[in-house]
Design an enzyme around this catalytic site. Sequence first.
Site, short mmCIF file in Angstrom:
data_model
loop_
_atom_site.label_atom_id
_atom_site.label_comp_id
_atom_site.label_asym_id
_atom_site.label_seq_id
_atom_site.Cartn_x
_atom_site.Cartn_y
_atom_site.Cartn_z
N TYR A 188 0.82 -1.21 0.00
CA TYR A 188 0.00 0.00 0.00
C TYR A 188 0.86 1.27 0.00
O TYR A 188 0.37 2.36 -0.27
CB TYR A 188 -0.94 0.03 1.21
CG TYR A 188 -2.03 -1.04 1.19
CD1 TYR A 188 -2.31 -1.75 0.03
CD2 TYR A 188 -2.77 -1.32 2.32
CE1 TYR A 188 -3.29 -2.72 0.00
CE2 TYR A 188 -3.76 -2.30 2.31
CZ TYR A 188 -4.01 -3.00 1.15
OH TYR A 188 -4.99 -3.96 1.13
N LYS A 240 3.58 -15.19 1.54
CA LYS A 240 3.57 -16.05 0.36
C LYS A 240 5.02 -16.28 -0.04
O LYS A 240 5.48 -15.84 -1.11
CB LYS A 240 2.79 -15.37 -0.78
CG LYS A 240 1.29 -15.32 -0.53
CD LYS A 240 0.57 -16.61 -0.87
CE LYS A 240 0.53 -16.85 -2.34
NZ LYS A 240 -0.06 -18.18 -2.66
N ASP A 251 -2.74 -17.77 1.59
CA ASP A 251 -3.94 -18.34 0.96
C ASP A 251 -4.44 -19.54 1.76
O ASP A 251 -5.64 -19.72 1.95
CB ASP A 251 -3.69 -18.69 -0.52
CG ASP A 251 -2.44 -19.53 -0.73
OD1 ASP A 251 -1.56 -19.55 0.15
OD2 ASP A 251 -2.33 -20.17 -1.80
N ASP A 304 -5.13 -7.06 5.85
CA ASP A 304 -6.37 -6.35 5.51
C ASP A 304 -7.46 -7.38 5.22
O ASP A 304 -8.59 -7.31 5.74
CB ASP A 304 -6.08 -5.48 4.27
CG ASP A 304 -7.17 -4.47 3.99
OD1 ASP A 304 -8.14 -4.42 4.75
OD2 ASP A 304 -7.03 -3.73 2.99
N ASP A 330 -10.53 -9.02 8.07
CA ASP A 330 -11.96 -8.89 7.77
C ASP A 330 -12.63 -10.27 7.70
O ASP A 330 -13.75 -10.45 8.16
CB ASP A 330 -12.18 -8.17 6.43
CG ASP A 330 -12.22 -6.66 6.61
OD1 ASP A 330 -12.01 -6.18 7.74
OD2 ASP A 330 -12.44 -5.95 5.61
#
Length: 371
Positions: free
Chosen positions: A144, A195, A228, A252, A256
């Site tokens: 970001y 990852k 993942d 992020d 959630d």
Amino acid sequence: MTKANKTLLMLPGDGIGPEVMEEVRRVIAWLEKRRGVTFAVTEDLVGGAAIDRHGAPLADETMAKALEVDAVLLGAVGGPKWDNLDFARKPERGLLRLRKEMELYANLRPAICFAALADASTLKRELVEGLDIMIVRELTGGVYFGTPRGIETLPDGTRRGVNTQVYTTPEIRRVAAVAFELAAKRQGRVTSCEKANVMESGVLWREEVQKLHDERYKDIALSHMYADNCAMQLVRNPKQFDVIVTDNLFGDILSDEAAMLTGSLGMLPSASLGAVDASGRRRALYEPVHGSAPDIAGHNAANPIATILSFAMALRYSFDLEEEAQRIETAVKDVLAKGMRTADIMQKGAARVSTSVMGDSILLALDRLAA
Ligand code: NAD
């Protein structure tokens, strides 16, 4: 009797922010009266309320106050009244300025499933009942913020969008340290997610977290998981986790996802922590995960629990008042077990209550617990 004289800046903000913050004020008054805990509380404006008064979503004086106090508690910002302003002047910029100037690099998002609300989850009761996970998301680095970034037009007229995932050793170590220290006070387990199979920044993340663990946190059980897989495991068997630490982007998404295992936005607290300064104080901002809910603002209908639980996190992490934090969390559990529900968590057979009646019920539960 617990004694404290700690500084708290309350920023109620917009929409339902002032309504839910009022219920925290009542909890503070209860703690002062019944537990002899003293707070030096100041209040100020943020978001649309600050734009209306000062022409900016966070006045410089408010920013200065936020840097001086032990903890900031924020309600919510934003609303249709300010939707057409330039991006730089929008209410949300007030919150972004706080996060940036307070250098809050670790975002703590607990996902706790209260037994009384287990049926509100989209997962089966046995998968979520008793769930208690803490997700630690890196908040100031990663894709970001990384450069180069942007959109360019190529010679053939097509376009190319670029963002850069970038992490340094100190950025990884400081957020991992927060996770290890939290785990030491919980079940002693950290799962670090990246990852590393396809990203060099993930390889670095994994190596640095492992190195810090081996140097300083050998007592904590550390495991590594691809992000993942973590997303899958969160809906397959969420109770396997204690603390999850991950980068800004994966955090992020995973926070959630974990939050929604537990039901409503009106129940979710959060904390964002910065570095410890020379005096031993850690900058900290506490806020509910939800926004200003303009659709219900002014109707005394908002659920104040997310903000009350955010305040409980402030008691735990900024004021070292673990017992009082637990007292509030137990009072919330009690009230839910008795069937009190604001509209957002309403279930068949429960009693639908307003914001202020939910506050009354929590104070009564605190009275019962203190008796
Ligand atoms: P929202 O979280 O405000 O509301 C989403 C839905 O959840 C609404 O139906 C709302 O009524 C409900 N809801 C939220 N909190 C609730 C509570 N405590 N009790 C009962 N119901 C609750 O998100 P949105 O509608 O996308 O955004 C509304 C405004 O809030 C926008 O201006 C947005 O920019 C802002 N926002 C602010 C923050 C923040 O201050 N941290 C976060 C998200 C959105």
